[in-house]
Motif scaffolding. Sequence first.
Motif, PDB file in Angstrom:
ATOM      1  N   ILE A 398       0.794  -1.108   0.001  1.00 33.89           N
ATOM      2  CA  ILE A 398      -0.100  -0.119  -0.023  1.00 33.89           C
ATOM      3  C   ILE A 398       1.033   1.292  -0.035  1.00 33.89           C
ATOM      4  N   GLN A 399       2.266   0.965  -0.146  1.00 35.28           N
ATOM      5  CA  GLN A 399       3.218   2.274  -0.111  1.00 35.28           C
ATOM      6  C   GLN A 399       3.103   2.641  -1.672  1.00 35.28           C
ATOM      7  N   SER A 400       3.256   4.052  -1.686  1.00 35.98           N
ATOM      8  CA  SER A 400       3.173   4.501  -3.206  1.00 35.98           C
ATOM      9  C   SER A 400       4.922   4.336  -3.610  1.00 35.98           C
ATOM     10  N   PHE A 406      11.594   6.133  -0.634  1.00 37.86           N
ATOM     11  CA  PHE A 406      12.087   6.695   0.717  1.00 37.86           C
ATOM     12  C   PHE A 406      12.587   5.784   1.808  1.00 37.86           C
ATOM     13  N   MET A 407      11.657   4.688   1.797  1.00 34.19           N
ATOM     14  CA  MET A 407      12.148   3.525   3.141  1.00 34.19           C
ATOM     15  C   MET A 407      13.439   2.893   2.541  1.00 34.19           C
ATOM     16  N   GLU A 408      13.584   2.716   1.512  1.00 32.49           N
ATOM     17  CA  GLU A 408      14.859   2.003   1.075  1.00 32.49           C
ATOM     18  C   GLU A 408      16.206   3.043   1.544  1.00 32.49           C
ATOM     19  N   LEU A 409      15.701   4.514   1.297  1.00 33.78           N
ATOM     20  CA  LEU A 409      16.800   5.209   1.812  1.00 33.78           C
ATOM     21  C   LEU A 409      16.839   5.446   3.114  1.00 33.78           C
ATOM     22  N   VAL A 410      15.910   5.355   3.968  1.00 34.03           N
ATOM     23  CA  VAL A 410      15.796   5.597   5.483  1.00 34.03           C
ATOM     24  C   VAL A 410      16.783   3.924   5.930  1.00 34.03           C
ATOM     25  N   GLN A 411      16.512   2.859   5.109  1.00 32.77           N
ATOM     26  CA  GLN A 411      17.354   1.831   5.621  1.00 32.77           C
ATOM     27  C   GLN A 411      18.739   1.792   5.284  1.00 32.77           C
ATOM     28  N   THR A 412      19.260   2.442   4.146  1.00 32.78           N
ATOM     29  CA  THR A 412      20.575   2.657   3.843  1.00 32.78           C
ATOM     30  C   THR A 412      20.971   3.622   4.936  1.00 32.78           C
ATOM     31  N   GLU A 413      20.412   4.694   5.380  1.00 33.65           N
ATOM     32  CA  GLU A 413      20.990   5.627   6.265  1.00 33.65           C
ATOM     33  C   GLU A 413      20.936   4.929   7.630  1.00 33.65           C
ATOM     34  N   SER A 414      20.061   4.095   7.950  1.00 34.55           N
ATOM     35  CA  SER A 414      20.347   3.331   9.226  1.00 34.55           C
ATOM     36  C   SER A 414      21.423   2.431   9.375  1.00 34.55           C
ATOM     37  N   HIS A 474       5.496   9.600   9.814  1.00 33.81           N
ATOM     38  CA  HIS A 474       4.424  10.813   9.598  1.00 33.81           C
ATOM     39  C   HIS A 474       4.437  10.896   8.265  1.00 33.81           C
ATOM     40  N   TRP A 475       4.372   9.949   7.283  1.00 34.52           N
ATOM     41  CA  TRP A 475       4.590  10.124   6.012  1.00 34.52           C
ATOM     42  C   TRP A 475       3.488  10.972   5.097  1.00 34.52           C
ATOM     43  N   LYS A 476       4.111  11.674   4.335  1.00 37.10           N
ATOM     44  CA  LYS A 476       3.234  12.683   3.468  1.00 37.10           C
ATOM     45  C   LYS A 476       3.924  12.622   2.020  1.00 37.10           C
ATOM     46  N   GLU A 477       3.186  12.769   0.909  1.00 36.66           N
ATOM     47  CA  GLU A 477       3.572  12.489  -0.108  1.00 36.66           C
ATOM     48  C   GLU A 477       4.366  14.066  -0.677  1.00 36.66           C
ATOM     49  N   ASP A 478       3.820  14.893  -0.267  1.00 40.09           N
ATOM     50  CA  ASP A 478       4.650  16.187  -0.387  1.00 40.09           C
ATOM     51  C   ASP A 478       5.869  16.673   0.335  1.00 40.09           C
TER      52      ASP A 478
END
Length: 496
Positions: A398-400, A406-414, A474-478
Amino acid sequence: MDETNVCLAESQMTSIGNINTGPDDSVCSPHLEAVRSRICLVGVPASDSRISEAAQAFGVPVVSSETGAEFLNDGSWDTVFVLEEFSGPVYDAIHRSEQRILGPTALQQYADKGEGLPSNSRPLYSLAMSGLVICFTGFRKKDELNQMITLIHNMGGSIRRDMVSKVTHLIANACGGDKYQYAVTFRVPVMGEKWVHAMWEKRNEITISAASEEMMCYKLKPFHGARVCFCGFPDDERQHMTEVLQENGGTATELEDPTCTHVVVDESAVQNIPEKAPLRAPIVKAEWFWVSVQNEGCADEKEYLFEDYLETMLSPNGRCGSQTPNASSSTRARKRKRLREAMCRLIQNESPALHKRRSSVSDAGLLSISGSFLDCTVSPEKQPDESESVANDTPRKIQSPRQQVFMELVQTESNYVGILCTIMSMFKTPLEDLSESEGQLLNNTELKIIFGNLPPIFEVHKQMLEELCWAASHWKEDFSIGQVFLKYICGAVAGT
């Protein structure tokens, strides 16, 4: 209660229940100043001219006695008893009376130094282990451990329960365990129990030191206690490896031996895991054997597992090609898991108990069991797990597309912050602690060259990860991802 009684009460209270021990614990100077000091030579030392001369050097009255019993309850004197034997009824009677006890060697050593009488709370025979901080691993028999702890204290050494940066020597009875691997990694000498007993036999030698090169012959050999089976090697190579194994403290055995502790395979000849291998014996590549010999310490078997090697060969990137697409990733996942577990055990803050000075010998059994005190303490830097939980809370379907990226980016940074945390905790901090001791690996200049820019980089990325994790929850598309990077770019550039 007068000053003397208060001091005695405090001294007795500090001797109960603490874990870590040192040679100069519970020194109570007000009590020593309240009475006059004298030296009592008991038994054989009374007739030794060298000991009598050393006793006279302290400028206090010197008396002699066969048993010392007549001087035990004289409260007007602080009597230092000098005994040749630290066992038997005479020693026990003086020790129970809580009087200071010195051996002839310690008396002569302090006299040669030109120092006053020591304020030792434990019987002190010599200074052969003075300045050494010792930790134990692998000992299960409490009586043996108690005896070694007593001898170490009698020679001026200290005891620590955990492998902290102050530990100078580890005493082990087998090659393996978390404390052992820590010692091998950070070049802490791993000694056998014979080291302690050999030092005690040399207790009358004034110039002997337990840390001298002469005593390094008692270092624990890399394969001490190991029973190793060599599988798949040609006969001549197997014979050579057996000889090397025996020289390094191990014993060669067969695959069917239930007491086998390690199975070493020739990965170029063995294509499958040996079926008859004991369940508890790690099956490792030959590289493990030779690395252990070269490093003079048993290498961590988890880094050389034959099973991981097989799965790598069966992966799409391996030489065997087409089987099990997920084998390589599962191998890497297991390695990452083992690394995290090892870091949890080794990288943890010092317990408040480490700063307590004395211990009851009844707690000695706790000092040895490898890993029993190494709880998986969670690091304060929990952002990597936090980001994983955020990603898992939102079903991927259900993720755009933008949110998935973005989630992959967060995982990489993590992952990156986790690597920085590991470098800071497992390398930078221990090396800085070692630089302040005699056994430093790198000086301050070298440490600055290697790690100088790391702390600010770590802090910038840690803060940035916090903000990215908040945005993920708190994800928002913008949401403007670029603004987060622009916010921290100055700090990142300054760090580099």
